[in-house]
Structures are given as structure tokens and as C-alpha cells.
Design a protein around this motif. Structure first.
Motif, PDB file in Angstrom:
ATOM      1  N   GLU A  85      11.704  16.466 -51.069  1.00  0.00           N
ATOM      2  CA  GLU A  85      10.814  17.061 -50.069  1.00  0.00           C
ATOM      3  C   GLU A  85       9.400  17.284 -50.598  1.00  0.00           C
ATOM      4  O   GLU A  85       8.446  17.385 -49.825  1.00  0.00           O
ATOM      5  CB  GLU A  85      11.375  18.395 -49.565  1.00  0.00           C
ATOM      6  CG  GLU A  85      12.632  18.265 -48.734  1.00  0.00           C
ATOM      7  CD  GLU A  85      13.880  18.128 -49.609  1.00  0.00           C
ATOM      8  OE1 GLU A  85      13.878  18.589 -50.772  1.00  0.00           O
ATOM      9  OE2 GLU A  85      14.856  17.541 -49.123  1.00  0.00           O
ATOM     10  N   SER A  86       9.230  17.372 -51.907  1.00  0.00           N
ATOM     11  CA  SER A  86       7.893  17.621 -52.459  1.00  0.00           C
ATOM     12  C   SER A  86       7.025  16.365 -52.520  1.00  0.00           C
ATOM     13  O   SER A  86       5.817  16.456 -52.689  1.00  0.00           O
ATOM     14  CB  SER A  86       8.003  18.232 -53.860  1.00  0.00           C
ATOM     15  OG  SER A  86       8.493  17.285 -54.779  1.00  0.00           O
ATOM     16  N   ASN A  87       7.648  15.182 -52.359  1.00  0.00           N
ATOM     17  CA  ASN A  87       6.875  13.933 -52.381  1.00  0.00           C
ATOM     18  C   ASN A  87       6.170  13.704 -51.058  1.00  0.00           C
ATOM     19  O   ASN A  87       6.729  13.963 -49.993  1.00  0.00           O
ATOM     20  CB  ASN A  87       7.778  12.735 -52.658  1.00  0.00           C
ATOM     21  CG  ASN A  87       8.367  12.738 -54.029  1.00  0.00           C
ATOM     22  OD1 ASN A  87       9.569  12.962 -54.172  1.00  0.00           O
ATOM     23  ND2 ASN A  87       7.563  12.505 -55.043  1.00  0.00           N
ATOM     24  N   ASP A  88       4.939  13.207 -51.135  1.00  0.00           N
ATOM     25  CA  ASP A  88       4.200  12.767 -49.948  1.00  0.00           C
ATOM     26  C   ASP A  88       4.455  11.271 -49.811  1.00  0.00           C
ATOM     27  O   ASP A  88       3.892  10.470 -50.550  1.00  0.00           O
ATOM     28  CB  ASP A  88       2.710  13.056 -50.124  1.00  0.00           C
ATOM     29  CG  ASP A  88       1.880  12.572 -48.946  1.00  0.00           C
ATOM     30  OD1 ASP A  88       2.448  12.392 -47.846  1.00  0.00           O
ATOM     31  OD2 ASP A  88       0.667  12.362 -49.128  1.00  0.00           O
ATOM     32  N   LEU A  89       5.359  10.887 -48.908  1.00  0.00           N
ATOM     33  CA  LEU A  89       5.758   9.495 -48.724  1.00  0.00           C
ATOM     34  C   LEU A  89       5.322   8.996 -47.359  1.00  0.00           C
ATOM     35  O   LEU A  89       5.583   9.641 -46.340  1.00  0.00           O
ATOM     36  CB  LEU A  89       7.279   9.347 -48.852  1.00  0.00           C
ATOM     37  CG  LEU A  89       7.845   7.982 -48.460  1.00  0.00           C
ATOM     38  CD1 LEU A  89       7.391   6.905 -49.447  1.00  0.00           C
ATOM     39  CD2 LEU A  89       9.351   8.039 -48.376  1.00  0.00           C
ATOM     40  N   ARG A  90       4.672   7.848 -47.370  1.00  0.00           N
ATOM     41  CA  ARG A  90       4.332   7.147 -46.125  1.00  0.00           C
ATOM     42  C   ARG A  90       4.749   5.697 -46.291  1.00  0.00           C
ATOM     43  O   ARG A  90       4.367   5.045 -47.257  1.00  0.00           O
ATOM     44  CB  ARG A  90       2.839   7.230 -45.843  1.00  0.00           C
ATOM     45  CG  ARG A  90       2.392   8.654 -45.619  1.00  0.00           C
ATOM     46  CD  ARG A  90       0.914   8.737 -45.389  1.00  0.00           C
ATOM     47  NE  ARG A  90       0.513  10.117 -45.672  1.00  0.00           N
ATOM     48  CZ  ARG A  90      -0.676  10.461 -46.087  1.00  0.00           C
ATOM     49  NH1 ARG A  90      -1.598   9.552 -46.277  1.00  0.00           N
ATOM     50  NH2 ARG A  90      -0.962  11.726 -46.309  1.00  0.00           N
TER      51      ARG A  90
END
Length: 70
Positions: free
Chosen positions: A53-58
Motif C-alpha cells: 500500500e505504500s508504493n505509488d503504482l501506476r
């Protein structure tokens, strides 16, 4: 050489995706399992990336064709 990328809104297990993770672009195979979501490199010199959840994934898209010289 990357030939064609199709936009996709969701993670697709087993597909190679153009990903933007925590400010960096990467091209990895998506793997989902009981431990979560992983980005798996084709090059064994690199470690898989375990996402949380802490990763910024796009996900920018899924690779549909590859063009390369032989």
C-alpha cells in the motif's frame, strides 16, 4: 525496442506492463499470488519488486507487441 503498448486500468497477472513505481518507470511482468502483487524482471540480475500500500503504482499500459533486431 518497445513496439506497442495498450492502456489498461487494472493489474493483469502474467502480462508485461509499463509501470510507474515510486517515481521511476520500469517494464516488468506482473505476478499476483497469496503474498500480494509482484513486478518480476526479465533480467535475473535484478530482484522482483513486492508491492504494498505504500508504493505509488501506476500502470501505463500492457505490452502487446515487441519489435527487435536479430
Amino acid at each position: 525496442v518497445l513496439g506497442r503498448v495498450r492502456p489498461v486500468p487494472l493489474l493483469v497477472d502474467g502480462k508485461i506492463a509499463v509501470c510507474f513505481v515510486d517515481g521511476d518507470f520500469t517494464l516488468k511482468r506482473i505476478k499476483t499470488d497469496k503474498d500480494g502483487v509482484w513486478l518480476i524482471p526479465a533480467n535475473e540480475s535484478y530482484q522482483p519488486i513486492h508491492l504494498n500500500e505504500s508504493n505509488d503504482l501506476r500502470i501505463w499500459g500492457v505490452v502487446t507487441h515487441v519489435i527487435k533486431s536479430v
